[in-house]
Design an enzyme around this catalytic site. Structure first.
Site, PDB file in Angstrom:
ATOM      1  N   ASP A 128     -10.356   3.957  10.423  1.00  0.00           N
ATOM      2  CA  ASP A 128      -9.779   2.754  11.034  1.00  0.00           C
ATOM      3  C   ASP A 128     -10.243   2.531  12.466  1.00  0.00           C
ATOM      4  OD1 ASP A 128      -7.902   1.597   8.932  1.00  0.00           O
ATOM      5  OD2 ASP A 128      -7.222   3.680   8.985  1.00  0.00           O
ATOM      6  N   LYS A 178      -7.007   2.640  -2.624  1.00  0.00           N
ATOM      7  CA  LYS A 178      -7.597   3.593  -1.688  1.00  0.00           C
ATOM      8  C   LYS A 178      -8.294   4.695  -2.467  1.00  0.00           C
ATOM      9  CE  LYS A 178      -6.371   6.032   2.559  1.00  0.00           C
ATOM     10  NZ  LYS A 178      -5.488   5.980   3.717  1.00  0.00           N
ATOM     11  N   HIS A 189      -8.618  -6.147   4.060  1.00  0.00           N
ATOM     12  CA  HIS A 189      -8.278  -5.400   5.258  1.00  0.00           C
ATOM     13  C   HIS A 189      -9.608  -5.041   5.897  1.00  0.00           C
ATOM     14  CE1 HIS A 189      -3.882  -3.854   4.819  1.00  0.00           C
ATOM     15  NE2 HIS A 189      -3.981  -5.154   4.951  1.00  0.00           N
ATOM     16  N   TRP A 221       0.867  -1.187   0.000  1.00  0.00           N
ATOM     17  CA  TRP A 221       0.000   0.000   0.000  1.00  0.00           C
ATOM     18  C   TRP A 221       0.905   1.239   0.000  1.00  0.00           C
ATOM     19  CZ3 TRP A 221      -0.294   4.026   3.653  1.00  0.00           C
ATOM     20  CH2 TRP A 221      -1.206   5.035   3.273  1.00  0.00           C
ATOM     21  N   ASP A 266      -9.695  -2.885   1.276  1.00  0.00           N
ATOM     22  CA  ASP A 266      -9.793  -2.369   2.646  1.00  0.00           C
ATOM     23  C   ASP A 266     -11.181  -1.756   2.805  1.00  0.00           C
ATOM     24  OD1 ASP A 266      -9.737  -0.351   4.774  1.00  0.00           O
ATOM     25  OD2 ASP A 266      -7.590  -0.744   4.921  1.00  0.00           O
ATOM     26  N   ASP A 283     -11.913   7.196   6.269  1.00  0.00           N
ATOM     27  CA  ASP A 283     -11.099   5.995   6.503  1.00  0.00           C
ATOM     28  C   ASP A 283     -10.461   6.078   7.893  1.00  0.00           C
ATOM     29  OD1 ASP A 283      -9.572   3.698   6.053  1.00  0.00           O
ATOM     30  OD2 ASP A 283      -7.909   4.863   5.213  1.00  0.00           O
ATOM     31  N   HIS A 323     -11.678   2.037   2.406  1.00  0.00           N
ATOM     32  CA  HIS A 323     -11.043   2.721   1.276  1.00  0.00           C
ATOM     33  C   HIS A 323     -11.959   3.023   0.101  1.00  0.00           C
ATOM     34  CE1 HIS A 323      -6.613   1.771   2.462  1.00  0.00           C
ATOM     35  NE2 HIS A 323      -7.329   2.270   3.444  1.00  0.00           N
ATOM     36  N   ASP A 359      -7.366  -4.397   9.894  1.00  0.00           N
ATOM     37  CA  ASP A 359      -6.618  -3.140   9.785  1.00  0.00           C
ATOM     38  C   ASP A 359      -7.380  -2.020  10.482  1.00  0.00           C
ATOM     39  OD1 ASP A 359      -4.895  -1.131   9.123  1.00  0.00           O
ATOM     40  OD2 ASP A 359      -5.391  -1.072   6.995  1.00  0.00           O
ATOM     41  N   GLU A 382      -3.010  -2.843  -2.543  1.00  0.00           N
ATOM     42  CA  GLU A 382      -4.164  -2.280  -1.830  1.00  0.00           C
ATOM     43  C   GLU A 382      -4.550  -0.905  -2.376  1.00  0.00           C
ATOM     44  OE1 GLU A 382      -3.451  -1.755   2.348  1.00  0.00           O
ATOM     45  OE2 GLU A 382      -5.487  -1.071   2.761  1.00  0.00           O
TER      46      GLU A 382
HETATM   47  C1  RNT Z   1      -3.765   2.772   4.830  1.00  0.00           C
HETATM   48  C2  RNT Z   1      -3.910   1.344   4.529  1.00  0.00           C
HETATM   49  C3  RNT Z   1      -2.826   0.460   5.033  1.00  0.00           C
HETATM   50  C4  RNT Z   1      -2.391   0.769   6.452  1.00  0.00           C
HETATM   51  C5  RNT Z   1      -1.496  -0.275   7.067  1.00  0.00           C
HETATM   52  C6  RNT Z   1      -0.813   0.221   8.286  1.00  0.00           C
HETATM   53  O1  RNT Z   1      -4.860   3.521   4.530  1.00  0.00           O
HETATM   54  O2  RNT Z   1      -5.150   0.879   4.991  1.00  0.00           O
HETATM   55  O3  RNT Z   1      -3.194  -0.865   4.907  1.00  0.00           O
HETATM   56  O4  RNT Z   1      -3.473   0.966   7.285  1.00  0.00           O
HETATM   57  O5  RNT Z   1      -0.660  -0.787   6.145  1.00  0.00           O
HETATM   58 ZN    ZN Z   2      -5.482  -1.240   4.834  1.00  0.00          ZN
END
Ligand code: RNT
Ligand code: ZN
Length: 412
Positions: free
Chosen positions: A290, A222, A280, A179, A253, A288, A256, A320, A220
């Protein structure tokens, strides 16, 4: 076996569901637990602040400050989560004993992690860290500066080799996920050139073939990040095309995409064109963010998509999220337990009844069934699963966390 569990088994059996078979299947589904919840994605380079649009909010005391502490916390967290587990590492968790540049990392810098994985009998996954670094301030794999690109290409190559080493040593395939934060704060004039550079950088990284028995590569996508609001070069379309054309994994993810866009709906499409994908599992709140994964509709939909189509070997499940506003072990274990909970719930769906209702056009029964399932005695099956795995259940999990906080975390 408790009375409650026996009764629950009967309830599910009445719908044609074999609870023991569901439990046996869950035992075989690994979830990759991310090391970075334990230290707010800090790593051990002491390179300063997190960037790349990532933000960890909260200052709950007790953050792991070094590898020993982090491994200690992970070992404790693993005791709170049932099921088959893996551990997901980032390159910044290297133990280098002095400065080693990221493009020079080697398996030896992860020797303690490998030993830990062996001790815990779990597989490892890996990630190049293309953020929180002076050379990552103006793009990494998309950078117009060939020297900067070279550095990150070398870093990712080094990471693949480390991952393959893990895979071989553990006899357990490692998934390496790339990523990058690259994008543009304001509207770019040229969106094509950086994407072309990204494609070429990735091709250079993947040029060396590695036995898929040891390592699988993922990319990955986004939508946007802080500081990259107007354009993110590694978008979903970019990576979907890239993964399909190169035969590698696409990483989806949950945070994302546009806020009403869900990854659960993407799994069945992606797997028509790709052998494997990586997830993720995260929870975005308005962005985003998390947040800790909750057992909500989308988490359930993700798990159900995997289970209904028997995709558990083709969907690599990773977590994640990073929350520093509550006890980090609580954050970790609540999110992880929810993932397994959702998988178990999916495994307890009356597949035949649902399929028959849908196939015969009886959509009223389909809806009734889906809704009634929510109030079946699932909790008794989950409790039994925790018991069989020797992990606590309910607020007893919190008691363990409080004990650890008192004995260990509060002393930091
Ligand atoms: C960032 C991505 C990525 C990170 C990790 C730490 O937006 O989601 O995967 O969160 O690699
Ligand atoms: Zn991620």
């Amino acid at each position: 076996m408790s009375k409650c569990f026996e009764m629950a088994k009967e309830c599910y059996a009445a719908l044609g569901v074999d609870v023991e078979a569901a439990i046996a299947r869950l035992d075989e589904i690994p979830v990759s637990l991310h090391c970075w919840q334990g230290d707010d994605v800090a790593g051990f380079e002491n390179s300063g602040s997190l960037d790349g649009g990532l933000a960890v909010t909260g200052n709950y005391p007790g953050r792991a400050r070094n590898a020993e502490e982090l491994r200690g916390d992970i070992a404790e967290m693993l005791k709170l989560v049932p099921g088959k587990k893996r551990l997901n590492l980032h390159a910044i968790y290297a133990e280098t004993n002095g400065k080693v540049e990221r493009n020079e990392l080697e398996p030896c810098h992860f020797a303690n992690w490998l030993a830990f994985a062996k001790e815990q009998n779990i597989g490892l996954d890996f990630n190049p860290t293309c953020f929180a670094h002076p050379l990552a301030t103006n793009g990494t794999l998309t950078s117009a500066d060939a020297g900067v690109r070279k550095f990150w290409i070398e870093h990712a190559i080094a990471c693949r080799k480390i991952a393959a080493y893990f895979g071989k040593e553990l006899d357990n395939t490692c998934v390496t996920n790339i990523w990058i934060p690259d994008g543009s704060k304001d509207t770019p004039y040229d969106r094509l050139a950086p994407r072309k550079r990204l494609m070429e950088s990735l091709d250079a990284i993947l040029a060396e073939k590695i036995d898929p028995k040891y390592n699988l590569d993922a990319v990955e996508s986004k939508l946007f990040g802080i500081g990259a609001e107007s354009c993110t070069y590694g978008s979903n379309e970019f990576y979907m095309g890239y993964a399909v054309s190169r035969g590698i994994l696409l990483c989806l993810d949950a945070g994302h995409f546009h806020p009403t866009e869900v990854i659960s709906d993407k799994i069945s499409s992606a797997l028509l064109y790709l052998d494997d994908i990586l997830l993720h599992v995260s929870r975005g709140v308005r962005w985003d963010s998390d947040h800790v994964v909750c057992w909500d509709g989308e988490l359930q939909a993700i798990a159900s998509e995997i289970v209904r189509h028997g995709f558990e070997k083709r969907v690599h499940i990773g977590l994640d999220y990073f929350d520093a506003s509550i006890n980090r072990l609580a954050a970790w274990s609540i999110g992880a337990r929810n993932m397994y909970k959702a998988l178990l719930f999916a495994l307890l769906e009356p597949a035949k009844l649902l399929a028959d209702a849908e196939n015969s056009g009886d959509l009223s029964s389909r809806l009734m069934l889906m809704e009634e399932l929510k109030s079946l005695p699932f909790g008794a099956v989950w409790k039994e699963y925790c018991d069989r795995n020797g992990v606590p259940c309910g607020m007893a999990v919190m008691d363990k966390i409080k004990d650890y906080e008192k004995a260990v975390l509060s002393k930091r």
